[in-house]
Design an enzyme around this catalytic site. Sequence first.
Site, PDB file in Angstrom:
ATOM      1  N   ASN A   9      -3.800   4.193  -3.371  1.00 60.00           N
ATOM      2  CA  ASN A   9      -2.294   4.145  -3.256  1.00 60.00           C
ATOM      3  C   ASN A   9      -1.649   2.906  -3.590  1.00 60.00           C
ATOM      4  O   ASN A   9      -1.993   1.940  -2.809  1.00 60.00           O
ATOM      5  CB  ASN A   9      -2.295   4.709  -1.720  1.00 60.00           C
ATOM      6  CG  ASN A   9      -0.845   4.474  -1.107  1.00 60.00           C
ATOM      7  OD1 ASN A   9       0.168   4.253  -1.788  1.00 60.00           O
ATOM      8  ND2 ASN A   9      -0.824   4.263   0.137  1.00 60.00           N
ATOM      9  N   LYS A  11       1.238   1.687  -3.277  1.00 62.90           N
ATOM     10  CA  LYS A  11       2.481   1.325  -2.298  1.00 62.90           C
ATOM     11  C   LYS A  11       3.410   0.652  -3.072  1.00 62.90           C
ATOM     12  O   LYS A  11       3.489   1.035  -4.246  1.00 62.90           O
ATOM     13  CB  LYS A  11       1.516   0.132  -1.297  1.00 62.90           C
ATOM     14  CG  LYS A  11       0.539   0.940  -0.443  1.00 62.90           C
ATOM     15  CD  LYS A  11       0.267   0.105   0.583  1.00 62.90           C
ATOM     16  CE  LYS A  11      -1.205   0.637   1.260  1.00 62.90           C
ATOM     17  NZ  LYS A  11      -1.294   0.027   2.647  1.00 62.90           N
ATOM     18  N   HIS A  97       1.614   9.126   5.100  1.00 62.15           N
ATOM     19  CA  HIS A  97       1.234   7.934   5.270  1.00 62.15           C
ATOM     20  C   HIS A  97       1.795   7.050   6.615  1.00 62.15           C
ATOM     21  O   HIS A  97       2.876   7.198   7.024  1.00 62.15           O
ATOM     22  CB  HIS A  97       1.409   7.013   4.199  1.00 62.15           C
ATOM     23  CG  HIS A  97       0.452   5.794   3.954  1.00 62.15           C
ATOM     24  ND1 HIS A  97       0.520   4.599   4.677  1.00 62.15           N
ATOM     25  CD2 HIS A  97      -0.588   5.481   3.495  1.00 62.15           C
ATOM     26  CE1 HIS A  97      -0.194   3.817   4.557  1.00 62.15           C
ATOM     27  NE2 HIS A  97      -1.075   4.415   3.761  1.00 62.15           N
ATOM     28  N   GLU A  99       2.574   4.353   7.227  1.00 57.95           N
ATOM     29  CA  GLU A  99       3.755   3.212   6.776  1.00 57.95           C
ATOM     30  C   GLU A  99       5.132   4.001   6.908  1.00 57.95           C
ATOM     31  O   GLU A  99       5.980   3.560   7.235  1.00 57.95           O
ATOM     32  CB  GLU A  99       3.284   2.474   5.557  1.00 57.95           C
ATOM     33  CG  GLU A  99       2.217   1.404   5.813  1.00 57.95           C
ATOM     34  CD  GLU A  99       1.357   1.192   4.466  1.00 57.95           C
ATOM     35  OE1 GLU A  99       1.869   1.417   3.337  1.00 57.95           O
ATOM     36  OE2 GLU A  99       0.486   0.504   4.755  1.00 57.95           O
ATOM     37  N   GLU A 169      -6.843   7.900   8.044  1.00 60.27           N
ATOM     38  CA  GLU A 169      -6.478   6.439   8.003  1.00 60.27           C
ATOM     39  C   GLU A 169      -6.109   5.942   9.272  1.00 60.27           C
ATOM     40  O   GLU A 169      -4.853   5.828   9.705  1.00 60.27           O
ATOM     41  CB  GLU A 169      -5.621   6.220   7.049  1.00 60.27           C
ATOM     42  CG  GLU A 169      -5.699   6.910   5.580  1.00 60.27           C
ATOM     43  CD  GLU A 169      -4.897   6.175   4.481  1.00 60.27           C
ATOM     44  OE1 GLU A 169      -5.434   5.539   3.599  1.00 60.27           O
ATOM     45  OE2 GLU A 169      -3.539   5.946   4.716  1.00 60.27           O
ATOM     46  N   GLY A 175      -5.202  -2.185   5.543  1.00 62.91           N
ATOM     47  CA  GLY A 175      -4.644  -3.621   5.156  1.00 62.91           C
ATOM     48  C   GLY A 175      -5.224  -4.780   5.899  1.00 62.91           C
ATOM     49  O   GLY A 175      -4.681  -5.603   5.836  1.00 62.91           O
ATOM     50  N   SER A 215      -9.040  -0.416   4.338  1.00 59.61           N
ATOM     51  CA  SER A 215     -10.039  -1.478   4.041  1.00 59.61           C
ATOM     52  C   SER A 215     -11.242  -1.023   3.305  1.00 59.61           C
ATOM     53  O   SER A 215     -12.105  -1.626   3.600  1.00 59.61           O
ATOM     54  CB  SER A 215     -10.379  -2.356   5.227  1.00 59.61           C
ATOM     55  OG  SER A 215      -8.967  -3.041   5.630  1.00 59.61           O
TER      56      SER A 215
HETATM   57  C1  PEP Z   1      -3.816   2.826   2.711  1.00 62.71           C
HETATM   58  O1  PEP Z   1      -2.489   2.016   2.977  1.00 62.71           O
HETATM   59  O2  PEP Z   1      -3.620   4.026   2.150  1.00 62.71           O
HETATM   60  C2  PEP Z   1      -4.927   2.008   2.564  1.00 62.71           C
HETATM   61  C3  PEP Z   1      -5.955   2.818   2.901  1.00 62.71           C
HETATM   62  O3  PEP Z   1      -4.890   0.713   2.793  1.00 62.71           O
HETATM   63  P1  PEP Z   1      -6.184  -0.572   2.265  1.00 62.71           P
HETATM   64  O4  PEP Z   1      -7.040   0.174   1.640  1.00 62.71           O
HETATM   65  O5  PEP Z   1      -5.389  -1.526   2.057  1.00 62.71           O
HETATM   66  O6  PEP Z   1      -6.383  -0.642   3.724  1.00 62.71           O
END
Ligand code: PEP
Length: 252
Positions: A9, A11, A97, A99, A169, A175, A215
């Site tokens: 992803n 983003k 997601h 976000e 998630e 992040g 992460s």
């Molecule tokens: C995400 O936003 O889908 C995600 C898993 O981000 P990160 O791997 O940076 O934590």
Amino acid sequence: MRKNIVAGNWKMNTTVPEGVQLAKEVCEAVSSAQGLKCDVIVGVPFTHLTAVRQVIDINKVGLAAQNCADHTSGAYTGEVSAAMVASTGANYVILGHSERRGYYNETPEMLKEKVDMALANGLKVIFCCGESLEERENGSFKEVIGGEIRDSLFHLTAEQMANIVIAYEPIWAIGTGKTATSDQAQEIHALIRGLLADKYGAQVADDTTILYGGSCKPSNAPELFAKPDIDGGLIGGASLKAADFMGIVTAF
Ligand code: PEP
């Protein structure tokens, strides 16, 4: 048999030339890797879809948008419909997601519409769910995750569920560098598979791919992916460098 999947992803990162370069690198690495045990997908900004589609082999690397509209067409300035996404040659869309839920107020009802639009246009959906730190700490997280899945997916038929991938998630792990432990993630993946079994039966539950996101990196992916109900990852930060992403792709 369900598939293992590692999906990036990106983003709101990379210009079109940078994204094309990254996609090329991922596709070359996937093409030359021997015996990969997962499907690979890149989730790119809308502006990149057509150009990225031209430089990847879609049989080797799937292509996802990161959102689509909850309407078919018309006076929705700035929106991008599922039909438009599908017309670029993309085959997946990431929906729900945290976000988008958090910053753009996407509700379960809107997501239900988006899921329907995506499926009606032949896109597979990577549907995200997950709890906030507050919800984890106050103990409501299992109910929150169950509610997100029930409210936006459980109107679908068992046949439609074959085109849904679920991504767990935890928001507190996205992040932040804080990964859920493999046991914490496994507990929720098993819970989600149990919800699917109750609603659709054991076959659909067994066949549904459930990804972990938050992460995830080459160093922790092997332990996460070794868990029986973790079928891969949705990868944010570590998907922006081909070498890091491939370190996760090869973790199975
Ligand atoms: C995400 O936003 O889908 C995600 C898993 O981000 P990160 O791997 O940076 O934590």
